[in-house]
Design an enzyme around this catalytic site. Structure first.
Site, PDB file in Angstrom:
ATOM      1  N   HIS A 198      10.310   7.225   7.599  1.00 18.07           N
ATOM      2  CA  HIS A 198      10.782   7.327   6.216  1.00 18.07           C
ATOM      3  C   HIS A 198      12.279   7.634   6.212  1.00 18.07           C
ATOM      4  O   HIS A 198      12.820   8.170   7.181  1.00 18.07           O
ATOM      5  CB  HIS A 198       9.991   8.398   5.463  1.00 18.07           C
TER       6      HIS A 198
ATOM      7  N   ARG B 279       0.827  -1.211   0.000  1.00 16.90           N
ATOM      8  CA  ARG B 279       0.000   0.000   0.000  1.00 16.90           C
ATOM      9  C   ARG B 279       0.863   1.263   0.000  1.00 16.90           C
ATOM     10  O   ARG B 279       0.965   1.953  -1.001  1.00 16.90           O
ATOM     11  CB  ARG B 279      -0.977  -0.018   1.198  1.00 16.90           C
ATOM     12  N   ASP B 280       1.502   1.547   1.097  1.00 18.31           N
ATOM     13  CA  ASP B 280       2.283   2.780   1.187  1.00 18.31           C
ATOM     14  C   ASP B 280       3.443   2.763   0.205  1.00 18.31           C
ATOM     15  O   ASP B 280       3.881   3.813  -0.259  1.00 18.31           O
ATOM     16  CB  ASP B 280       2.803   2.953   2.618  1.00 18.31           C
TER      17      ASP B 280
ATOM     18  N   CYS C 113       5.502   9.640  -0.079  1.00 19.48           N
ATOM     19  CA  CYS C 113       4.200  10.251   0.151  1.00 19.48           C
ATOM     20  C   CYS C 113       3.925  11.236  -0.970  1.00 19.48           C
ATOM     21  O   CYS C 113       4.722  12.158  -1.199  1.00 19.48           O
ATOM     22  CB  CYS C 113       4.149  10.970   1.492  1.00 19.48           C
TER      23      CYS C 113
ATOM     24  N   ASN D 278       9.864   4.208   2.765  1.00 21.60           N
ATOM     25  CA  ASN D 278       9.820   3.750   4.144  1.00 21.60           C
ATOM     26  C   ASN D 278      11.101   2.999   4.493  1.00 21.60           C
ATOM     27  O   ASN D 278      11.843   2.561   3.613  1.00 21.60           O
ATOM     28  CB  ASN D 278       8.645   2.783   4.331  1.00 21.60           C
TER      29      ASN D 278
ATOM     30  N   HIS E  13       6.540   4.678  12.336  1.00 20.25           N
ATOM     31  CA  HIS E  13       6.515   4.605  10.870  1.00 20.25           C
ATOM     32  C   HIS E  13       7.519   5.642  10.350  1.00 20.25           C
ATOM     33  O   HIS E  13       7.205   6.833  10.262  1.00 20.25           O
ATOM     34  CB  HIS E  13       5.092   4.923  10.399  1.00 20.25           C
TER      35      HIS E  13
END
Length: 303
Positions: free
Chosen positions: A211, A18-19, A242, A251, A209
């Protein structure tokens, strides 16, 4: 030998499907399904498989229902998805997700840019989603962006992060994931932020989370581990970024987190070789390049 300050084990929340892939153009449904199926064989217990968001704004996630219908599910894995509103929640339920997630920001500037409303308005939007999920017995995760710095508002005060995290917790989120969206965090800024949040919500409800914009995501993971955080968001092959945070890179790589935890004596239950293979397969697809055995060689193994 494991240091006593660290948790005995950690839970990895795999974000790659997803991300990670939401920032990649033209990834076919078959490739997403293949990635999730490969990840499902690694020992992971949680994979975020898609997002039921506006197809106009995030077209990369428009096939999330198809992905969730086509994957080979493991009964031991939670397959989750983003659901920003009741419409998204209902679509996710039809796709049989095991958990839903809502998302807001610690900063007003990013909230306006990302979901076009204030922080207070975003929380009001999520309330009926969380209420319905609770009625249906569906767990809810809350994502909180820009916990260190915002690309529009600058540094974020730890007290502000803690305030919004507390609001998500009080709304009914079962877990709050704290996101360094633009990857500007260092242990010096991560520490007071986590301290402030941990003064407001239980440690077992907190995830991180990070990055890797400035190459410090793994260092920040280590800092969080040293403070007893036991849930880490990570993305296979370091995929991600993002679309609403200029300059944000991927990430922290799942492979790196697993290697770090192994070295610290922290149990993950995840096979690093299986993750590496899944990472190389999706990267081979994205790069249209021949398959490489470099990752397996680095692990000291071969096919």
């Amino acid at each position: 030998m494991k240091m006593t300050n660290y948790p005995d084990s950690v839970r990895i929340i795999e974000m790659g499907a997803r991300d990670g892939l939401q920032n990649e153009a033209n990834v076919p449904t078959t490739a997403k399904v293949a990635l999730i199926n490969a990840l499902s064989q690694s020992g992971l217990t949680h994979i975020e498989a898609g997002a039921f968001v506006s197809a106009k704004r995030i077209p990369q996630m428009a096939d999330s229902a198809d992905v969730l219908q086509q994957i080979t599910r493991s009964p031991d894995i939670c397959y989750s998805a983003l659901t920003p509103n009741l419409q998204g929640y209902q679509a996710a339920r039809k796709a049989n997700v095991d958990q839903v997630a809502v998302f807001t920001s610690s900063s007003e500037g990013f909230c306006q840019s990302n979901i076009h409303c204030s922080i207070a308005e975003s929380l009001a939007r999520f309330a009926p989603v969380i209420e319905q999920a609770k009625a249906d017995g569906v767990p809810v995760r809350g994502y909180l962006s820009c916990v260190v710095e915002c690309p529009y508002d600058g540094p974020t005060a730890p007290t502000q992060v803690a305030r919004v995290a507390r609001s998500l917790y009080e709304l009914g989120c079962d877990e709050i994931s704290l996101g360094d969206t633009i990857g500007r965090g260092t242990p010096a800024s991560i520490t007071p932020m986590l301290e402030a949040v941990l003064n407001q919500i239980p440690r077992q409800k907190v995830a991180v989370h990070f990055h890797n914009t400035w190459g410090l995501a793994l260092v920040n993971v280590h800092q969080a581990l040293s403070m007893g955080i036991s849930t880490i968001d990570a993305s296979v092959a370091g995929l991600g970024g993002c679309p609403y945070a200029p300059g944000a890179s991927g990430n922290v790589a799942t492979e790196d987190v697993l290697y770090l935890c192994e070295g610290l004596g922290i149990k993950t239950g995840v096979d690093i070789e299986a993750i590496a293979k899944a990472g190389w397969e999706i990267c081979r697809h994205l790069n249209k390049a021949p398959q490489s055995n470099v990752s397996l060689a680095l692990l000291g193994k071969s096919n």
